[in-house]
Design an enzyme around this catalytic site. Sequence first.
Site, PDB file in Angstrom:
ATOM      1  N   GLY A 131       0.810  -1.215   0.000  1.00 52.03           N
ATOM      2  CA  GLY A 131       0.000   0.000   0.000  1.00 52.03           C
ATOM      3  C   GLY A 131       0.843   1.265   0.000  1.00 52.03           C
ATOM      4  N   GLN A 183      -7.871   0.159   3.133  1.00 55.59           N
ATOM      5  CA  GLN A 183      -8.794  -0.403   4.129  1.00 55.59           C
ATOM      6  C   GLN A 183     -10.127  -0.803   3.516  1.00 55.59           C
ATOM      7  OE1 GLN A 183      -8.314  -1.212   7.315  1.00 55.59           O
ATOM      8  NE2 GLN A 183      -6.226  -0.445   7.353  1.00 55.59           N
ATOM      9  N   THR A 237      12.186  -7.221 -11.120  1.00 56.72           N
ATOM     10  CA  THR A 237      11.585  -8.530 -11.402  1.00 56.72           C
ATOM     11  C   THR A 237      10.316  -8.685 -10.578  1.00 56.72           C
ATOM     12  OG1 THR A 237      13.752  -9.450 -11.873  1.00 56.72           O
ATOM     13  CG2 THR A 237      11.997 -11.027 -11.364  1.00 56.72           C
ATOM     14  N   CYS A 262      -0.700   2.658  13.304  1.00 58.01           N
ATOM     15  CA  CYS A 262       0.153   2.327  12.161  1.00 58.01           C
ATOM     16  C   CYS A 262       1.578   2.801  12.363  1.00 58.01           C
ATOM     17  CB  CYS A 262      -0.444   2.866  10.875  1.00 58.01           C
ATOM     18  SG  CYS A 262      -1.636   1.703  10.216  1.00 58.01           S
TER      19      CYS A 262
HETATM   20  C1  LIG Z   1      -2.049  -0.233   5.703  1.00 53.49           C
HETATM   21  C2  LIG Z   1      -2.373   1.016   4.990  1.00 53.49           C
HETATM   22  C3  LIG Z   1      -1.469   1.605   4.095  1.00 53.49           C
HETATM   23  C4  LIG Z   1      -0.075   1.087   3.883  1.00 53.49           C
HETATM   24  O1  LIG Z   1      -0.005  -0.227   3.509  1.00 53.49           O
HETATM   25  P1  LIG Z   1       1.342  -1.067   3.761  1.00 53.49           P
HETATM   26  O2  LIG Z   1       0.955  -2.441   3.376  1.00 53.49           O
HETATM   27  O3  LIG Z   1       1.690  -0.911   5.200  1.00 53.49           O
HETATM   28  O4  LIG Z   1       2.385  -0.509   2.875  1.00 53.49           O
HETATM   29  C5  LIG Z   1      -1.869   2.745   3.455  1.00 53.49           C
HETATM   30  N1  LIG Z   1      -3.076   3.292   3.659  1.00 53.49           N
HETATM   31  C6  LIG Z   1      -3.964   2.758   4.504  1.00 53.49           C
HETATM   32  C7  LIG Z   1      -5.301   3.395   4.684  1.00 53.49           C
HETATM   33  C8  LIG Z   1      -3.640   1.613   5.204  1.00 53.49           C
HETATM   34  O5  LIG Z   1      -4.524   1.101   6.059  1.00 53.49           O
END
Ligand SMILES: *Cc1c(COP(=O)(O)O)cnc(C)c1O
Length: 402
Positions: A69, A190, A248, A345
Amino acid sequence: MIYLDHAATTPLDPRVKKAMEPFWSNEYGNPSALYKLGRTANTALQKSRKTVAEILSAKATEIVFTAGGTESVNLAILGMAQGFQHHFHKPSHIIISEIEHHSVLHAVAAMASWGWKVTKLAVDKDGFISLRELEKAIQSDTAMVSVMYANNEIGTIEPIAKIGKLLQRLNTQRVAKKLPRIYFHTDACQATGFLDLNVNRLGVDLLSANGSKIYGPKQTGFLYVRSGVVIEPLLHGGGQERDLRSGTENVPGIVGLATALQISVKEQDRENQRLIKLRDQFISDVLKTFPEAKLNGPDDRQLKKMAPPRRLPNNINFTFPGIEGEALMLYLDAKGIAVATGSACATTSTDPSHVIVALGRSQADAYNSVRFTLGRQTTAQDLKQVIKALLEAIKLIQKANK
Ligand SMILES: *Cc1c(COP(=O)(O)O)cnc(C)c1O
């Protein structure tokens, strides 16, 4: 153990693991290679891309696989900024909400240091942005609006389709005035697995998602990039992923991500209904047991039948006045219950949650908040046990505080 931190990460679905397995040791070819082993990997890669694209009602060429994400968000936002500056030879303006994930907040902080103007839209007491405030914030040089689909701490579902419609209308006028088109990005990390991901109904140009929150492997994700939208890569190299993400490809990870997405979409309606029941019962039980507790984020318990949901089915976030979230988390951990505190987070950070503060709450309320996020394994029995443990924990902490 009772795991209630599914917004942080989810366990790997055994069906996903099974789909991934061949691509580690037997079908280990590089998808760019032209011999059979490479072609097999490439076929799996393209099949996964097609699966993801179909779920989004997108074209396969519009899906860029990433390592999660955070990378998707950075590629969308910083990739846009680089493309814009390359074309117009100057920084510009971006609008986000105050309650974005740190991947968005810190990406725009980097852009601010390059000279970009950043507008952060305030949210109301339940975490919703205002469409009127958004329209007012738009300037002639606005290049992007980035608003999250659903919030990771309090579960608020932002009006993405409405923002999409507003921007489509404004963009039509802007094209006539020869102003740059405003790109619309949503962080759907989310929302994935719970909400509609049709990019045309949502009216988004860019959408970020990840695998680790939908029972897929960690460090997997994708960015949807609508055809014609110009972004520049952050990683330069062999030109994989239509030159937008060199390196890759993580074939087992991508197969896992696509399988996880397919499963979660297939089971979405039934699982959402089950979770909503559990969520609302838990909210009622907490408020009955601790009348002074405050629910953070929208309360959907009285939602009318056909009304659109305002809160994620699996998210519960409470402030327990006078009870430090961290102390509660540690006590519950000792009882085998995993929950998250306000700064969910960013575990190393001791700052109060920017999300709870943005709701108009005090710093103390932010420190005294705990997030419970339910998942596929969560049962009513588990939640009864959590209420019991909460009661014990709060009594103990109150005694110690005296
Ligand atoms: C978890 C999350 C991210 C980041 O994802 P990662 O897998 O930690 O890189 C970004 N935005 C939201 C809203 C998230 O819940």
